[in-house]
Write a protein that holds these residues in place. Structure first.
Motif, PDB file in Angstrom:
ATOM      1  N   UNK A  45       8.333  -0.966 -16.653  1.00 55.51           N
ATOM      2  CA  UNK A  45       8.281  -0.149 -15.440  1.00 55.51           C
ATOM      3  C   UNK A  45       6.912  -0.269 -14.770  1.00 55.51           C
ATOM      4  N   UNK A  46       5.852  -0.333 -15.571  1.00 61.26           N
ATOM      5  CA  UNK A  46       4.505  -0.498 -15.017  1.00 61.26           C
ATOM      6  C   UNK A  46       4.354  -1.868 -14.363  1.00 61.26           C
ATOM      7  N   UNK A  47       4.899  -2.911 -14.996  1.00 58.19           N
ATOM      8  CA  UNK A  47       4.815  -4.263 -14.427  1.00 58.19           C
ATOM      9  C   UNK A  47       5.578  -4.328 -13.097  1.00 58.19           C
ATOM     10  N   UNK A  48       6.779  -3.747 -13.067  1.00 60.55           N
ATOM     11  CA  UNK A  48       7.566  -3.732 -11.834  1.00 60.55           C
ATOM     12  C   UNK A  48       6.816  -2.956 -10.738  1.00 60.55           C
ATOM     13  N   UNK A  49       6.207  -1.835 -11.106  1.00 61.84           N
ATOM     14  CA  UNK A  49       5.454  -1.043 -10.141  1.00 61.84           C
ATOM     15  C   UNK A  49       4.277  -1.798  -9.565  1.00 61.84           C
ATOM     16  N   UNK A  50       3.556  -2.531 -10.417  1.00 60.21           N
ATOM     17  CA  UNK A  50       2.399  -3.300  -9.934  1.00 60.21           C
ATOM     18  C   UNK A  50       2.853  -4.450  -9.041  1.00 60.21           C
ATOM     19  N   UNK A  51       3.950  -5.113  -9.396  1.00 54.07           N
ATOM     20  CA  UNK A  51       4.464  -6.205  -8.555  1.00 54.07           C
ATOM     21  C   UNK A  51       4.902  -5.655  -7.196  1.00 54.07           C
ATOM     22  N   UNK A  52       5.582  -4.512  -7.191  1.00 49.04           N
ATOM     23  CA  UNK A  52       5.988  -3.903  -5.925  1.00 49.04           C
ATOM     24  C   UNK A  52       4.772  -3.450  -5.111  1.00 49.04           C
ATOM     25  N   UNK A  53       3.733  -2.988  -5.780  1.00 52.41           N
ATOM     26  CA  UNK A  53       2.497  -2.642  -5.062  1.00 52.41           C
ATOM     27  C   UNK A  53       1.893  -3.866  -4.378  1.00 52.41           C
ATOM     28  N   UNK A  54       1.902  -4.988  -5.075  1.00 53.22           N
ATOM     29  CA  UNK A  54       1.370  -6.216  -4.491  1.00 53.22           C
ATOM     30  C   UNK A  54       2.198  -6.616  -3.263  1.00 53.22           C
ATOM     31  N   UNK A  55       3.520  -6.540  -3.386  1.00 50.85           N
ATOM     32  CA  UNK A  55       4.386  -6.889  -2.260  1.00 50.85           C
ATOM     33  C   UNK A  55       4.159  -5.927  -1.089  1.00 50.85           C
ATOM     34  N   UNK A  56       4.077  -4.637  -1.381  1.00 56.08           N
ATOM     35  CA  UNK A  56       3.882  -3.649  -0.321  1.00 56.08           C
ATOM     36  C   UNK A  56       2.544  -3.799   0.377  1.00 56.08           C
ATOM     37  N   UNK A  57       1.489  -4.024  -0.395  1.00 54.09           N
ATOM     38  CA  UNK A  57       0.168  -4.204   0.217  1.00 54.09           C
ATOM     39  C   UNK A  57       0.093  -5.509   0.998  1.00 54.09           C
ATOM     40  N   UNK A  58       0.817  -6.535   0.531  1.00 56.34           N
ATOM     41  CA  UNK A  58       0.849  -7.792   1.278  1.00 56.34           C
ATOM     42  C   UNK A  58       1.557  -7.596   2.615  1.00 56.34           C
ATOM     43  N   UNK A  59       2.669  -6.892   2.595  1.00 53.35           N
ATOM     44  CA  UNK A  59       3.379  -6.610   3.857  1.00 53.35           C
ATOM     45  C   UNK A  59       2.521  -5.763   4.785  1.00 53.35           C
ATOM     46  N   UNK A  60       1.812  -4.802   4.213  1.00 53.15           N
ATOM     47  CA  UNK A  60       0.948  -3.946   5.026  1.00 53.15           C
ATOM     48  C   UNK A  60      -0.171  -4.756   5.656  1.00 53.15           C
TER      49      UNK A  60
END
Length: 116
Positions: A45-60
Motif C-alpha cells: 500500500x505504501x509503494x502504491x501510494x508513493x507511485x501515485x504521488x509521483x504520477x500526481x506530482x508529475x501531472x501537476x
C-alpha cells in the motif's frame, strides 16, 4: 456525402489535486499498516501510494503553475468635477453692454487721465 464524427471525451482519471490527496492518504495508510501486524499489505500500500504521488506530482508539474497573485493596489479614481450648467456659466461670464461707449478705456478716458 459528408461524414461527421462526434468527438467523445476520454476519461482522464481523477483531477490532479484529488489524485495527490488520495495518494498521500494511501502512502500514510501503508506506513501505518507496516507498523502493525499487517506489514505485507502495508508495504504494498505504501509503494502504491508513493507511485501515485509521483504520477500526481508529475501531472501537476506538467499543467504549469497558477497565475501569480497581484498584490498591487489599483490607483484611486479621480473624482470628476461637476460641470456647471451652460446658462449659469454664460450669465456669470457675460458683461452687460454699455450704450454710451465710455466703458473699457476709450479715448475720452485716456485724454482725461493724461496731464496737459
Amino acid at each position: 456525402m459528408a461524414l461527421t464524427v462526434s468527438a467523445r471525451s476520454r476519461w482522464t482519471g481523477p483531477s490532479t489535486p484529488a489524485l495527490i490527496r488520495g495518494a498521500a492518504l494511501c502512502a500514510a495508510a501503508g506506513i501505518f499498516l507496516s507498523l502493525t501486524e499487517y506489514a505485507d499489505t502495508g508495504k504494498w500500500l505504501a509503494v502504491v501510494g508513493v507511485v501515485l504521488l509521483i504520477v500526481g506530482l508529475h501531472r501537476f508539474g506538467r499543467t504549469g503553475p497558477d497565475e501569480p497573485i497581484q498584490f498591487e493596489l489599483l490607483p484611486l479614481r479621480k473624482k470628476k468635477k461637476k460641470k456647471k450648467k451652460a446658462a449659469s456659466l454664460e450669465s456669470s461670464n457675460a458683461e452687460p453692454p454699455d450704450d454710451d461707449g465710455s466703458a473699457g478705456g476709450t479715448d475720452a478716458d485716456q485724454d482725461a487721465s493724461k496731464p496737459s
